[in-house]
Design a protein around this motif. Structure first.
Motif, PDB file in Angstrom:
ATOM      1  N   PHE A  80       0.918  -1.200  -0.067  1.00  0.00           N
ATOM      2  CA  PHE A  80       0.132   0.113  -0.047  1.00  0.00           C
ATOM      3  C   PHE A  80       1.027   1.331  -0.001  1.00  0.00           C
ATOM      4  O   PHE A  80       0.391   2.209  -0.202  1.00  0.00           O
ATOM      5  CB  PHE A  80      -0.717  -0.089   1.279  1.00  0.00           C
ATOM      6  CG  PHE A  80      -0.113   0.246   2.575  1.00  0.00           C
ATOM      7  CD1 PHE A  80      -0.070   1.689   2.796  1.00  0.00           C
ATOM      8  CD2 PHE A  80       0.192  -0.684   3.210  1.00  0.00           C
ATOM      9  CE1 PHE A  80       0.803   2.190   4.013  1.00  0.00           C
ATOM     10  CE2 PHE A  80       1.131  -0.402   4.598  1.00  0.00           C
ATOM     11  CZ  PHE A  80       1.178   0.910   4.740  1.00  0.00           C
ATOM     12  N   LYS A  81       2.095   1.101   0.414  1.00  0.00           N
ATOM     13  CA  LYS A  81       2.991   2.476   0.351  1.00  0.00           C
ATOM     14  C   LYS A  81       2.953   3.123  -0.910  1.00  0.00           C
ATOM     15  O   LYS A  81       3.078   4.454  -0.847  1.00  0.00           O
ATOM     16  CB  LYS A  81       4.584   2.089   0.692  1.00  0.00           C
ATOM     17  CG  LYS A  81       4.674   1.151   2.084  1.00  0.00           C
ATOM     18  CD  LYS A  81       4.327   1.929   3.125  1.00  0.00           C
ATOM     19  CE  LYS A  81       4.758   1.499   4.441  1.00  0.00           C
ATOM     20  NZ  LYS A  81       4.643   0.058   5.065  1.00  0.00           N
ATOM     21  N   ASP A  82       2.644   2.358  -2.086  1.00  0.00           N
ATOM     22  CA  ASP A  82       2.729   3.203  -3.208  1.00  0.00           C
ATOM     23  C   ASP A  82       1.773   4.364  -3.209  1.00  0.00           C
ATOM     24  O   ASP A  82       2.011   5.432  -3.800  1.00  0.00           O
ATOM     25  CB  ASP A  82       2.369   2.238  -4.414  1.00  0.00           C
ATOM     26  CG  ASP A  82       3.678   1.193  -4.701  1.00  0.00           C
ATOM     27  OD1 ASP A  82       4.485   1.396  -3.963  1.00  0.00           O
ATOM     28  OD2 ASP A  82       3.390   0.407  -5.356  1.00  0.00           O
ATOM     29  N   GLY A 117      11.225  -2.207   5.417  1.00  0.00           N
ATOM     30  CA  GLY A 117      11.189  -2.861   4.017  1.00  0.00           C
ATOM     31  C   GLY A 117      10.449  -2.281   2.852  1.00  0.00           C
ATOM     32  O   GLY A 117      10.881  -1.805   1.715  1.00  0.00           O
ATOM     33  N   ASN A 118       9.113  -2.257   3.074  1.00  0.00           N
ATOM     34  CA  ASN A 118       8.213  -1.786   2.060  1.00  0.00           C
ATOM     35  C   ASN A 118       8.231  -0.315   1.794  1.00  0.00           C
ATOM     36  O   ASN A 118       8.131   0.283   0.480  1.00  0.00           O
ATOM     37  CB  ASN A 118       6.857  -2.093   2.264  1.00  0.00           C
ATOM     38  CG  ASN A 118       6.494  -3.749   2.022  1.00  0.00           C
ATOM     39  OD1 ASN A 118       7.236  -4.161   1.108  1.00  0.00           O
ATOM     40  ND2 ASN A 118       5.787  -4.427   2.741  1.00  0.00           N
ATOM     41  N   THR A 119       8.669   0.250   2.630  1.00  0.00           N
ATOM     42  CA  THR A 119       8.696   1.833   2.318  1.00  0.00           C
ATOM     43  C   THR A 119       9.879   2.132   1.410  1.00  0.00           C
ATOM     44  O   THR A 119      10.001   2.809   0.463  1.00  0.00           O
ATOM     45  CB  THR A 119       8.863   2.850   3.687  1.00  0.00           C
ATOM     46  OG1 THR A 119       7.755   2.452   4.415  1.00  0.00           O
ATOM     47  CG2 THR A 119       8.865   4.184   3.179  1.00  0.00           C
ATOM     48  N   GLY A 149      -1.403  -2.313  12.704  1.00  0.00           N
ATOM     49  CA  GLY A 149      -0.593  -0.878  12.921  1.00  0.00           C
ATOM     50  C   GLY A 149       0.778  -1.212  13.205  1.00  0.00           C
ATOM     51  O   GLY A 149       1.169  -1.930  14.050  1.00  0.00           O
ATOM     52  N   GLY A 150       1.455  -0.146  12.322  1.00  0.00           N
ATOM     53  CA  GLY A 150       2.985  -0.284  12.543  1.00  0.00           C
ATOM     54  C   GLY A 150       3.318   1.222  12.850  1.00  0.00           C
ATOM     55  O   GLY A 150       3.245   1.557  14.160  1.00  0.00           O
ATOM     56  N   ASN A 151       3.607   1.845  11.931  1.00  0.00           N
ATOM     57  CA  ASN A 151       3.969   3.435  12.190  1.00  0.00           C
ATOM     58  C   ASN A 151       2.556   3.949  12.408  1.00  0.00           C
ATOM     59  O   ASN A 151       2.745   5.387  12.650  1.00  0.00           O
ATOM     60  CB  ASN A 151       5.097   4.140  11.151  1.00  0.00           C
ATOM     61  CG  ASN A 151       6.231   4.586  11.722  1.00  0.00           C
ATOM     62  OD1 ASN A 151       6.212   4.755  12.977  1.00  0.00           O
ATOM     63  ND2 ASN A 151       6.987   5.071  10.987  1.00  0.00           N
ATOM     64  N   LEU A 152       1.479   3.656  11.989  1.00  0.00           N
ATOM     65  CA  LEU A 152       0.136   4.010  12.162  1.00  0.00           C
ATOM     66  C   LEU A 152      -0.187   5.230  11.260  1.00  0.00           C
ATOM     67  O   LEU A 152      -0.966   5.922  11.483  1.00  0.00           O
ATOM     68  CB  LEU A 152       0.130   4.585  13.715  1.00  0.00           C
ATOM     69  CG  LEU A 152       0.333   3.693  14.998  1.00  0.00           C
ATOM     70  CD1 LEU A 152       0.345   4.290  16.226  1.00  0.00           C
ATOM     71  CD2 LEU A 152      -0.786   2.499  14.764  1.00  0.00           C
ATOM     72  N   GLY A 153       0.518   5.019   9.762  1.00  0.00           N
ATOM     73  CA  GLY A 153       0.256   6.039   8.942  1.00  0.00           C
ATOM     74  C   GLY A 153      -1.358   5.609   8.294  1.00  0.00           C
ATOM     75  O   GLY A 153      -2.134   6.450   7.993  1.00  0.00           O
ATOM     76  N   ASN A 154      -1.594   4.351   7.882  1.00  0.00           N
ATOM     77  CA  ASN A 154      -2.785   4.338   7.533  1.00  0.00           C
ATOM     78  C   ASN A 154      -3.846   4.568   8.673  1.00  0.00           C
ATOM     79  O   ASN A 154      -5.055   4.955   8.038  1.00  0.00           O
ATOM     80  CB  ASN A 154      -3.093   2.560   7.288  1.00  0.00           C
ATOM     81  CG  ASN A 154      -2.449   2.248   5.891  1.00  0.00           C
ATOM     82  OD1 ASN A 154      -2.245   3.043   5.138  1.00  0.00           O
ATOM     83  ND2 ASN A 154      -2.086   1.045   5.577  1.00  0.00           N
ATOM     84  N   THR A 155      -3.610   4.123   9.955  1.00  0.00           N
ATOM     85  CA  THR A 155      -4.483   4.491  10.885  1.00  0.00           C
ATOM     86  C   THR A 155      -5.058   5.909  10.954  1.00  0.00           C
ATOM     87  O   THR A 155      -6.130   6.218  10.694  1.00  0.00           O
ATOM     88  CB  THR A 155      -3.968   3.827  12.399  1.00  0.00           C
ATOM     89  OG1 THR A 155      -3.642   2.518  12.128  1.00  0.00           O
ATOM     90  CG2 THR A 155      -5.086   4.260  13.380  1.00  0.00           C
ATOM     91  N   LEU A 175      -5.538  -5.823   3.557  1.00  0.00           N
ATOM     92  CA  LEU A 175      -4.375  -6.386   3.394  1.00  0.00           C
ATOM     93  C   LEU A 175      -3.263  -5.606   2.759  1.00  0.00           C
ATOM     94  O   LEU A 175      -3.319  -5.207   1.682  1.00  0.00           O
ATOM     95  CB  LEU A 175      -4.626  -7.638   2.415  1.00  0.00           C
ATOM     96  CG  LEU A 175      -5.623  -8.706   2.996  1.00  0.00           C
ATOM     97  CD1 LEU A 175      -5.977 -10.004   2.183  1.00  0.00           C
ATOM     98  CD2 LEU A 175      -5.411  -9.049   4.519  1.00  0.00           C
ATOM     99  N   THR A 176      -2.271  -5.397   3.508  1.00  0.00           N
ATOM    100  CA  THR A 176      -1.100  -4.238   3.209  1.00  0.00           C
ATOM    101  C   THR A 176       0.019  -4.480   2.619  1.00  0.00           C
ATOM    102  O   THR A 176       0.292  -3.847   1.573  1.00  0.00           O
ATOM    103  CB  THR A 176      -0.634  -3.650   4.625  1.00  0.00           C
ATOM    104  OG1 THR A 176      -0.349  -4.881   5.354  1.00  0.00           O
ATOM    105  CG2 THR A 176      -1.657  -2.836   5.189  1.00  0.00           C
ATOM    106  N   GLY A 177       0.374  -6.128   2.284  1.00  0.00           N
ATOM    107  CA  GLY A 177       1.155  -6.363   1.300  1.00  0.00           C
ATOM    108  C   GLY A 177       1.245  -7.740   0.572  1.00  0.00           C
ATOM    109  O   GLY A 177       0.655  -8.485   0.889  1.00  0.00           O
TER     110      GLY A 177
HETATM  111  C1  LIG Z   1       4.282  -0.372   6.305  1.00  0.00           C
HETATM  112  C2  LIG Z   1       3.404  -1.547   6.561  1.00  0.00           C
HETATM  113  C3  LIG Z   1       2.326  -1.864   7.383  1.00  0.00           C
HETATM  114  C4  LIG Z   1       2.392  -0.583   8.619  1.00  0.00           C
HETATM  115  O1  LIG Z   1       1.498   0.406   8.153  1.00  0.00           O
HETATM  116  P1  LIG Z   1       1.433   1.537   9.106  1.00  0.00           P
HETATM  117  O2  LIG Z   1       0.764   2.567   8.302  1.00  0.00           O
HETATM  118  O3  LIG Z   1       2.852   2.108   9.469  1.00  0.00           O
HETATM  119  O4  LIG Z   1       1.032   1.352  10.438  1.00  0.00           O
HETATM  120  C5  LIG Z   1       1.592  -2.950   7.699  1.00  0.00           C
HETATM  121  N1  LIG Z   1       1.844  -3.941   6.670  1.00  0.00           N
HETATM  122  C6  LIG Z   1       2.642  -3.859   5.707  1.00  0.00           C
HETATM  123  C7  LIG Z   1       2.812  -4.774   4.428  1.00  0.00           C
HETATM  124  C8  LIG Z   1       3.646  -2.457   5.305  1.00  0.00           C
HETATM  125  O5  LIG Z   1       4.211  -2.313   4.585  1.00  0.00           O
END
Ligand SMILES: *Cc1c(COP(=O)(O)O)cnc(C)c1O
Ligand SMILES: [Zn+2]
Length: 462
Positions: free
Chosen positions: A127-129, A153-155, A260-266, A415-417
């Protein structure tokens, strides 16, 4: 660049505003995070969301055709900080919401109630794209030649890809610099950064260390920062929500579930819904569930255990700081198999709290076993996802068990990645060769067989 947009400090007792071209990642006056804000009455916003359906573009050479083809920029009226000529796109965000009845049956949800949003189908596989398309639009506009990020990694994969495709305003290509933590990065993601030619710096330390370092480096080395602390990233990620709504015929689901990771999507999701309601384009807002890995559960601890609330912007900073101080003193570090969410100090914490408040949200933690089972379940029903994404399905199972979510609620899991980002974890899950762990509950191990047709026939019959 439009004069309809500006940056604003998110702290209500400060609220300082800044021009779009002023580069900073925190309010100069008070240090809080910045939002991109719009003078909506002066913007041209469609009267209804169904307007955007006409934008399912076909590839073309014109600026408008390219913008319409992008799953980010076809919603450009809802993130109007740039002109059509300025938009950077490589065809991101052409992702689809999938109804997942088979998976629903398996985990006890009624038919047509579970939907999966496969953001792994983006150009770099995450989703980072969505966010990079927006942040690179800004980087080019600012004439920056060097862009960077800290990354699990994904960023870095996404940044490296966009840097290749975005000539700076003076025609040079952009230099991508990525900071990754030691040997933690999944090979699929590292492979991308290296292939795309990013300057890849492996730091002796975890993501949180990298994040701190890259913020220092930004000033010193003239690096334009592409982490989700950059508020333009979040503008691009709002469009994930627009596509989800579009996939549901503009009906609002009951729940959106996201790891939730860095919480950008949230943060981005809450902003998207708050704005749609402000604009009168939606009346109702769904509930949000943010799922942490148990080994990286800062938001869970703060929201569910310490009861920290956004409280209209007056959240208890002192208690959060005290909590972090304890974390440091005890030497606790994030640790989970889901490397994309292995983050102990999420930079967007205040914005995430705001989203949880606006969306009447909950936070849950799930352990690595459950994350991998969630990932495997998604895999058995098609497309697949990487470990971190599996957390949203694991979180859904937990919330069903707790009866917070009911089987007839309409639920969307993000599903983020992509599945192929971290193949080692997947193969180890199926083979049962995980450090100290046996095969997972949904393991499908490869069978060993002599090179003999009889033996193969026997194998298939048993
Ligand atoms: C970056 C990432 C996350 C975390 O997303 P945040 O917006 O930072 O919370 C979750 N899943 C995948 C696959 C990611 O690349
Ligand atoms: Zn401020």
């Amino acid at each position: 660049m439009s004069d309809l947009a500006f940056q604003q400090c998110m702290a209500p007792d400060c609220g300082a505003t800044y021009g779009l071209d002023e580069v900073m990642y925190a309010c100069r006056r008070c240090g809080a995070l910045l939002d991109i804000r719009y003078d909506w009455p002066r913007c041209t916003v469609p009267k209804s969301l169904s307007f955007f359906e006409s934008r399912w573009g076909t590839p073309g050479r014109s600026t408008e055709a390219r913008a319409d083809f992008s799953g980010v920029w076809r919603f450009r009226e809802l993130l109007p900080f740039a002109t059509s000529e300025e938009l950077v796109t490589i065809g991101e965000g052409r992702t689809l919401l999938q109804q997942a009845d088979e998976l629903a049956a398996k985990i006890g949800i009624k038919p047509s109630c579970l939907y999966l949003q496969y953001e792994g189908l983006n150009p770099s596989g995450s989703f980072k794209d969505n966010g990079m398309a927006a942040a690179f639009t800004m980087a080019r506009r600012l004439g920056r030649r060097r862009v960077g990020c800290a990354s699990t990694g994904n960023t870095s994969a996404s940044l490296a890809l966009y840097a290749r495709h975005t000539p700076s305003s003076d025609g040079h290509s952009m230099q991508a610099v990525v900071f990754v933590g030691g040997d933690k990065i999944a090979f699929g993601k590292l492979a991308q950064a290296l292939d795309f030619g990013a300057k890849t710096i492996q730091i002796d330390g975890d993501f949180d260390t990298c994040m701190k370092l890259v913020q220092e480096a930004a000033d010193r080395l003239g690096l334009y920062l592409m982490n989700s602390i950059n508020p333009f990233r979040l503008e691009g990620q709002k469009t994930i929500i627009y596509r989800v709504l579009e996939g549901l015929g503009w009906e609002v689901p009951d729940w959106v579930i996201v790891p939730g990771g860095n919480l950008g999507n949230t943060s981005a999701f809450g902003k998207a819904f708050i704005e749609l309601r402000e604009l009168g384009l939606l009346k109702h807002i769904p509930r949000l569930a943010v799922i942490n890995a148990a080994g990286a559960n800062t938001l869970y601890e703060l929201h569910e255990r310490e009861n920290i609330r956004f409280d209209g912007g007056r959240w208890d900073r002192a208690r959060v700081e005290a909590w972090y101080a304890r974390m440091s003193a005890e030497g606790r570090r994030a640790k989970t198999v889901a490397s994309a969410i292995e983050i102990g100090r999420p930079v967007n914490l205040p914005k995430a709290l705001r989203s949880l408040e606006a969306m009447n949200g909950v936070v849950r933690q799930v352990n690595d076993e459950d994350i991998l089972d969630g990932k495997a379940l998604v895999g058995t029903h098609g497309f697949g996802c990487e470990p971190a994404s599996g957390a949203s399905v694991a979180g859904l199972r937990l919330l069903l068990e707790e009866r917070v979510i009911s089987p007839s609620d309409r639920v969307v899991c993000i599903l983020t990645g992509h599945q192929l980002k971290d193949p080692d974890v997947t193969v180890n899950y199926h083979r049962g060769s995980r450090d100290g762990m046996g095969a997972g509950s949904y393991a499908n191990p490869p069978a060993r067989c002599p090179a003999d047709i009889e033996a193969i026939a026997n194998l298939l019959d048993t």
